[in-house]
Write a protein that holds these residues in place. Structure first.
Motif, PDB file in Angstrom:
ATOM      1  N   LEU A  63       5.192 -15.390  -3.079  1.00  0.00           N
ATOM      2  CA  LEU A  63       4.554 -15.580  -1.702  1.00  0.00           C
ATOM      3  C   LEU A  63       3.485 -14.634  -1.509  1.00  0.00           C
ATOM      4  N   VAL A  64       2.367 -14.735  -0.728  1.00  0.00           N
ATOM      5  CA  VAL A  64       1.382 -13.781  -0.426  1.00  0.00           C
ATOM      6  C   VAL A  64       1.106 -13.830   1.053  1.00  0.00           C
ATOM      7  N   ARG A  65       0.980 -12.766   1.879  1.00  0.00           N
ATOM      8  CA  ARG A  65       0.619 -12.575   3.068  1.00  0.00           C
ATOM      9  C   ARG A  65      -0.834 -12.998   3.069  1.00  0.00           C
ATOM     10  N   LEU A  66      -1.470 -13.862   4.129  1.00  0.00           N
ATOM     11  CA  LEU A  66      -2.729 -13.983   4.318  1.00  0.00           C
ATOM     12  C   LEU A  66      -3.262 -12.825   5.122  1.00  0.00           C
ATOM     13  N   ASP A  67      -4.151 -12.074   4.717  1.00  0.00           N
ATOM     14  CA  ASP A  67      -4.445 -10.905   5.514  1.00  0.00           C
ATOM     15  C   ASP A  67      -6.165 -10.743   5.591  1.00  0.00           C
ATOM     16  N   ASP A  68      -6.813 -11.524   4.878  1.00  0.00           N
ATOM     17  CA  ASP A  68      -8.185 -11.479   4.756  1.00  0.00           C
ATOM     18  C   ASP A  68      -8.790 -12.102   5.936  1.00  0.00           C
TER      19      ASP A  68
END
Length: 82
Positions: free
Chosen positions: A30-35
């Motif tokens: 899983l990756v947190r969308l921070d862009d």
């Protein structure tokens, strides 16, 4: 289910990740969308990779890790039932 913190080399600000393990086997990343380019979904979690029934042709987004855990659990139970 166990979540382990990891940094993911995505080439963007989306670096915060979690490796998801079930029975000591890697089943999801899983990756947190921070862009900022993600607009309204910034802060949500994306399924970047899934294994053993935890995959999707359209990767889902999750408001938090608890929602991701529920979805992954459902995918696992559906896969095992096959």
């Amino acid at each position: 289910m166990e979540f382990k913190h990891v940094k993911v080399a995505t080439g963007s600000a989306d670096e915060e990740g979690r490796l998801v393990f079930h029975e000591e086997k890697l089943i999801a990343v899983l990756v947190r969308l921070d862009d900022a380019g993600h607009g309204a979904v910034v802060g949500q979690w994306s399924l970047e990779a899934g294994f053993n029934g935890v995959d999707s042709t359209k990767p889902p987004l999750f408001a938090n890790l608890e929602a991701a855990e529920r979805w992954i659990g459902k995918q696992l139970s559906d896969f095992i039932a096959l």
